[in-house]
Design an enzyme around this catalytic site. Structure first.
Site, PDB file in Angstrom:
ATOM      1  N   ASN A 238       0.841  -1.201   0.000  1.00 28.72           N
ATOM      2  CA  ASN A 238       0.000   0.000   0.000  1.00 28.72           C
ATOM      3  C   ASN A 238       0.877   1.252   0.000  1.00 28.72           C
ATOM      4  O   ASN A 238       2.034   1.225   0.448  1.00 28.72           O
ATOM      5  CB  ASN A 238      -0.963   0.000   1.184  1.00 28.72           C
ATOM      6  CG  ASN A 238      -0.257   0.095   2.519  1.00 28.72           C
ATOM      7  OD1 ASN A 238       0.085   1.176   2.967  1.00 28.72           O
ATOM      8  ND2 ASN A 238      -0.024  -1.052   3.152  1.00 28.72           N
ATOM      9  N   CYS A 299      -3.894  -6.024  -4.867  1.00 36.24           N
ATOM     10  CA  CYS A 299      -4.044  -7.341  -5.489  1.00 36.24           C
ATOM     11  C   CYS A 299      -5.399  -7.973  -5.203  1.00 36.24           C
ATOM     12  O   CYS A 299      -5.955  -8.688  -6.050  1.00 36.24           O
ATOM     13  CB  CYS A 299      -2.922  -8.269  -5.019  1.00 36.24           C
ATOM     14  SG  CYS A 299      -1.278  -7.782  -5.588  1.00 36.24           S
TER      15      CYS A 299
END
Length: 378
Positions: A238, A299
């Protein structure tokens, strides 16, 4: 041109007269006996930096190995580097012993067989050699994340002999991880990722220290996680963690090996602005502002080809080893893109941003911020 040869007895006479006798075999081979009076310098180490051992290129050097082959190659390498008085001992140590000349044998405890067997292919590389491998054993690396990128990177760093591998991750293993996070197995589902990683990596290389830290990196603990660390491998998933890690590495002068994956594409770079302000970029030079969340799904939202983190993580490990060994050209100032569908690599030049809020020369560290709010546009 081929180096001159001499017999063991003549070599012993010249040694007595002041020549230097150098045994270029690997250290573990000395246990079988080495010519009395020889100094042991493995061939790869000698060829990599002969000036460290023999600054005077007119020094009379006698090179000896087991049978004569390696010493001849080493002698030719030294001649190319300007050493003018190099001779090899014909027949090597085996002939020296056969002729009854004196030998010495190191004590058994002085020979680290595991080191030489485990890292034998590294030791054959002049760019690594025994000194480089010892440098890796003395290195301390932080692997941020034990997931898709962290799995292959950590495997290769452990295998390569990084002495202290600190792994930080607060996540647990889920079945959906197993398609790409190769540190973990089906039996590990529900286990903390760092515990699984410690088990696998210690089994692969029991020589290394794996320090498992089950924590999410925050402004409050980032400098503690970086304490004593030589290099960071970014396996975060992130933007908030990436900006935090970047800022801390710039402040503390620690190189950061960056990697990211998205669907079928990945990218790798090295951010080393903390040690090279104004010359090398940092992550903020690439992304001064985070992209909007909708344009950069993770993802679990966008999916990822399972092998892609393996490619990118392997490249990250490669860059980490180069930096620790001080060899090759690191990716600092370059962003490497990988397109798995097209099987293509392309490179983008990435200069340091003279107006960067964190790494511009003369810019004081602005302090840590609320990175989650920053990346959310708040």
């Amino acid at each position: 041109m081929p180096a001159n040869e001499t017999t063991p007895r003549e070599a012993q006479r010249r040694l007595t007269a002041g020549a230097r006798l150098v045994d270029v075999r690997e250290e573990h081979e000395y246990a079988a006996g080495m010519a009395d009076g020889a100094v042991g310098i493995p061939r790869a180490e000698l060829e990599d930096d002969p000036g460290f051992h023999f600054p005077d290129r007119d020094t009379e050097l006698l090179l000896i190995c087991q049978t004569g082959g390696r010493s001849m190659l080493a002698a030719e390498a030294l001649q190319r580097l300007g050493y003018r008085n190099v001779t090899t001992v014909r027949g090597g140590t085996l002939r020296w012993i056969a002729e009854g000349l004196p030998v010495t044998r190191p004590a058994a405890h002085e020979v680290d067989r595991d080191f030489h067997e485990r890292y034998s292919r590294h030791l054959l590389l002049p760019e690594v050699g025994s000194r480089g491998q010892r440098r890796l054993e003395a290195s301390r690396v932080l692997m941020l994340g034990a997931g898709g990128l962290g799995s292959p990177a950590a495997f290769y760093l452990a295998a390569a002999g990084i002495g202290h591998l600190r792994i930080a991750d607060d996540d647990i293993i889920e079945r959906s991880n197993l398609q790409r996070q190769i540190l973990h197995t089906d039996a590990d589902i529900g286990m903390a990722k760092v515990d699984s990683a410690e088990t696998r990596l210690s089994a692969l290389n029991p020589r290394i220290k794996v320090e498992a830290i089950r924590e999410r990196v925050t402004s409050a603990n980032v400098e503690r996680l970086l304490e004593g660390i030589d290099l960071v491998v970014d396996g975060a998933d992130n933007f908030a963690v990436r900006y935090l890690l970047n800022d801390a590495c710039v402040k503390l002068g620690i190189p950061l090996v960056y990697g990211a994956v998205h669907r079928f594409e990945g990218q790798v770079s090295v951010f080393d602005a903390g040690r090279h302000r104004g010359q090398a970029p940092c992550y903020r030079c690439l992304f001064p502002e985070p992209p909007p969340p909708e344009s950069a799904p993770n993802c679990s939202e966008a999916g990822v080809l399972g092998v892609l983190p393996g490619v990118i993580g392997m490249l990250q490990a490669t860059e980490a080893l180069k930096l620790l060994l001080h060899v090759g050209e690191p990716l600092a100032g370059r962003l490497l893109h990988f397109d798995a569908l097209g099987m293509r690599f392309r490179e983008t030049r990435l200069p340091a941003d003279p107006g960067c809020a964190v790494c511009a020369p003369g810019t004081p560290f602005p302090g840590y911020i609320d990175y989650a709010a920053f990346c959310a546009g708040g």
